[in-house]
Design an enzyme around this catalytic site. Structure first.
Site, PDB file in Angstrom:
ATOM      1  N   LYS A 141      24.702 -33.430  55.636  1.00  0.00           N
ATOM      2  CA  LYS A 141      24.324 -32.056  55.989  1.00  0.00           C
ATOM      3  C   LYS A 141      25.020 -31.589  57.266  1.00  0.00           C
ATOM      4  O   LYS A 141      25.393 -30.424  57.396  1.00  0.00           O
ATOM      5  CB  LYS A 141      22.813 -31.948  56.156  1.00  0.00           C
ATOM      6  CG  LYS A 141      22.073 -31.894  54.838  1.00  0.00           C
ATOM      7  CD  LYS A 141      20.612 -31.535  55.073  1.00  0.00           C
ATOM      8  CE  LYS A 141      19.886 -31.490  53.730  1.00  0.00           C
ATOM      9  NZ  LYS A 141      18.441 -31.265  53.921  1.00  0.00           N
ATOM     10  N   ASP A 178      20.812 -34.371  62.067  1.00  0.00           N
ATOM     11  CA  ASP A 178      20.280 -34.545  60.714  1.00  0.00           C
ATOM     12  C   ASP A 178      20.966 -35.756  60.093  1.00  0.00           C
ATOM     13  O   ASP A 178      22.160 -35.934  60.282  1.00  0.00           O
ATOM     14  CB  ASP A 178      20.546 -33.283  59.853  1.00  0.00           C
ATOM     15  CG  ASP A 178      19.578 -33.168  58.672  1.00  0.00           C
ATOM     16  OD1 ASP A 178      19.419 -34.164  57.946  1.00  0.00           O
ATOM     17  OD2 ASP A 178      18.982 -32.085  58.512  1.00  0.00           O
ATOM     18  N   ASP A 233      10.997 -31.450  59.378  1.00  0.00           N
ATOM     19  CA  ASP A 233      10.124 -31.281  58.219  1.00  0.00           C
ATOM     20  C   ASP A 233       9.036 -32.353  58.210  1.00  0.00           C
ATOM     21  O   ASP A 233       8.404 -32.587  57.201  1.00  0.00           O
ATOM     22  CB  ASP A 233      10.933 -31.335  56.924  1.00  0.00           C
ATOM     23  CG  ASP A 233      11.643 -32.677  56.766  1.00  0.00           C
ATOM     24  OD1 ASP A 233      11.578 -33.504  57.707  1.00  0.00           O
ATOM     25  OD2 ASP A 233      12.253 -32.903  55.703  1.00  0.00           O
ATOM     26  N   CYS A 245      -1.226 -28.955  72.142  1.00  0.00           N
ATOM     27  CA  CYS A 245      -2.334 -28.027  72.369  1.00  0.00           C
ATOM     28  C   CYS A 245      -2.739 -27.408  71.026  1.00  0.00           C
ATOM     29  O   CYS A 245      -3.889 -27.033  70.810  1.00  0.00           O
ATOM     30  CB  CYS A 245      -1.922 -26.912  73.326  1.00  0.00           C
ATOM     31  SG  CYS A 245      -1.595 -27.429  75.019  1.00  0.00           S
ATOM     32  N   CYS A 277       4.160 -34.306  52.852  1.00  0.00           N
ATOM     33  CA  CYS A 277       3.884 -35.457  52.006  1.00  0.00           C
ATOM     34  C   CYS A 277       3.479 -35.014  50.610  1.00  0.00           C
ATOM     35  O   CYS A 277       3.673 -35.715  49.630  1.00  0.00           O
ATOM     36  CB  CYS A 277       2.742 -36.285  52.595  1.00  0.00           C
ATOM     37  SG  CYS A 277       3.291 -37.345  53.928  1.00  0.00           S
ATOM     38  N   GLY A 300      16.070 -26.089  55.937  1.00  0.00           N
ATOM     39  CA  GLY A 300      15.574 -24.743  55.663  1.00  0.00           C
ATOM     40  C   GLY A 300      15.486 -23.858  56.889  1.00  0.00           C
ATOM     41  O   GLY A 300      15.892 -22.698  56.857  1.00  0.00           O
ATOM     42  N   SER A 323      18.473 -29.521  45.171  1.00  0.00           N
ATOM     43  CA  SER A 323      17.187 -28.850  45.397  1.00  0.00           C
ATOM     44  C   SER A 323      17.098 -28.206  46.788  1.00  0.00           C
ATOM     45  O   SER A 323      16.184 -27.448  47.063  1.00  0.00           O
ATOM     46  CB  SER A 323      16.038 -29.849  45.227  1.00  0.00           C
ATOM     47  OG  SER A 323      16.125 -30.851  46.226  1.00  0.00           O
ATOM     48  N   ASN A 324      18.063 -28.522  47.673  1.00  0.00           N
ATOM     49  CA  ASN A 324      18.075 -27.891  49.001  1.00  0.00           C
ATOM     50  C   ASN A 324      18.579 -26.446  48.930  1.00  0.00           C
ATOM     51  O   ASN A 324      18.246 -25.615  49.785  1.00  0.00           O
ATOM     52  CB  ASN A 324      19.030 -28.622  49.959  1.00  0.00           C
ATOM     53  CG  ASN A 324      18.677 -30.079  50.203  1.00  0.00           C
ATOM     54  OD1 ASN A 324      19.554 -30.885  50.474  1.00  0.00           O
ATOM     55  ND2 ASN A 324      17.406 -30.433  50.113  1.00  0.00           N
ATOM     56  N   CYS A 360       1.682 -26.742  74.800  1.00  0.00           N
ATOM     57  CA  CYS A 360       2.672 -27.573  74.135  1.00  0.00           C
ATOM     58  C   CYS A 360       2.269 -27.702  72.673  1.00  0.00           C
ATOM     59  O   CYS A 360       1.244 -27.153  72.243  1.00  0.00           O
ATOM     60  CB  CYS A 360       2.799 -28.934  74.820  1.00  0.00           C
ATOM     61  SG  CYS A 360       1.444 -30.073  74.458  1.00  0.00           S
TER      62      CYS A 360
HETATM   63 ZN    ZN Z   1      -0.513 -29.401  75.432  1.00  0.00          ZN
END
Ligand code: ZN
Length: 381
Positions: free
Chosen positions: A199, A175, A243, A289, A303, A154, A182-183, A286
């Site tokens: 893909k 990938d 994802d 953080c 999930c 996506g 469904s993609n 990052c």
């Molecule tokens: Zn950080």
């Protein structure tokens, strides 16, 4: 019979290669008017190749404004004089010819590109070449750039399409999934006829069709602790189109180890967010953080089989592509230390400050890198 155009020396300004380089750097377009095969042996860096016979029909597209400064160059400085005269007759006010041509340009030790700007590139990237912030020098940077896209789904779809269109020289697609029906509601790199194809392969077909100049490298692998560094090493920018959380934590760690900027993007239902983590900058946060530890399984959106509005990854993936291009060109203000959140239902963008966390388990002063770890993602059923 075509009338011969004799340039009157008083009308056409002749300049030295060094003066040309100066003017080129301040925005003048340098046009190499030799034939394609002559230019294949190399050109002045940043020059745009248009054979003299085609100049009349192509110049309007390349330089719609007649006050655009133009420079012409050929092999030794004869044909460029004729070409400069043609341009003046077409109404261009600021035209000069490079005396001594490419031969003198090389002898003077000025920068040379290996035929990077042939007619095809000049046409294809003409709208970039018109932007002083991009221009020929920027387009060459894009052409030399290598971007890794983690995920051809996506987010990766719109990002890859626009990066290829923009002329990013090498795109590495990582990938290991196959295209599913469904993609297709959002993964516009793929096609109904390619359901079941890898893909990476399907993406390569679309991208090469859009811009055959771009080199597409496919890595049909799942990103893991054992391969994450080798997958992203040697790239100037990494686009996070993953994802799942395990991949994101691995990517974050490897981008910090290898000091490669990571363009983060995520979508959920009707909202998305984008940021840039640039480990080359001491002030940059990052990923950890923002999310110090992986979320509990029941909170992990991927999930929960959460839905997503199809256009949303399109918007977020394109913001990622835009950030990647800015990083390559070194222009603008990247989303470092800022989290940009988009709400499609409200049609609002909100920007949150995202400072570097001194206590961050990833980049904080007490953080210790203990190697890469495959985090098992256990999804609550
Ligand atoms: Zn950080």
């Amino acid at each position: 019979m075509a009338a011969r155009l004799d340039p009157t020396p008083a009308e056409v300004e002749q300049i030295t290669p060094l003066q040309a380089l100066d003017r080129q750097r301040s925005g003048a377009l340098l046009i190499d008017v030799r034939e394609d095969d002559e230019r294949a042996g190399g050109m002045a860096e940043g020059a745009i190749g248009i054979a003299r016979a085609r100049l009349g029909q192509r110049i309007a597209e390349l330089a719609p404004r007649r006050d655009q400064p133009l420079l012409t160059i050929c092999g030794t400085g004869q044909r460029s004089l004729l070409a400069a005269n043609t341009l003046r007759q077409l109404g261009y006010a600021h035209v000069a010819s490079v005396g001594g041509g490419f031969r003198l340009w090389q002898a003077d030790g000025l920068p040379v590109a290996s035929g990077a700007f042939d007619t095809d590139a000049g046409d294809r990237y003409s709208r970039h070449l018109l932007l002083p912030e991009v221009g020929a020098a920027g387009q060459i940077k894009l052409g030399n750039a290598r971007v890794a896209l983690i995920g051809a789904g996506g987010l990766g779809s719109p990002a890859a399409l626009y990066l290829a269109a923009a002329g990013v020289g090498t795109l590495t697609l990582v990938d290991d999934d196959k295209v599913e029906k469904s993609n297709l509601q959002r993964q516009v790199l793929h096609a109904d006829a390619r359901i079941g194809m890898l893909k990476t392969e399907s993406a390569a077909i679309s991208l090469s069709g859009l811009n055959p100049r771009v080199r597409i490298e496919t890595r049909n692998e799942r990103l893991r602790a054992g391969n994450v560094e080798s997958l992203i090493r040697g790239h100037g920018v990494v686009i996070d189109g993953a994802d799942n959380f395990p991949t994101r934590y691995l990517l974050d760690a490897a981008s910090r180890q290898l000091r490669i900027p990571l363009v983060y993007g995520a979508v959920h239902r009707f909202t998305g967010q984008v940021s840039v983590f640039d480990p080359r900058r001491p002030d940059s946060p990052c990923y950890r953080c923002l999310f110090p530890e992986p979320p509990a399984a029941e909170d992990a959106p991927n999930c929960a089989q959460a839905g997503v509005l199809g256009v949303l990854p399109g918007i977020v993936g394109l913001l990622q592509a835009s950030e990647a291009i800015k990083l390559i060109l070194g222009i603008g203000n990247p989303l470092v230390g800022r989290l940009l959140c988009f709400d499609a239902l409200a049609a609002t963008f909100r920007e949150l400050r995202l400072p570097r966390d001194p206590q961050c388990p990833g980049c904080g002063s007490d953080a210790v890198f203990g190697g890469y770890e495959d985090v098992q993602q256990i999804c609550a059923s």
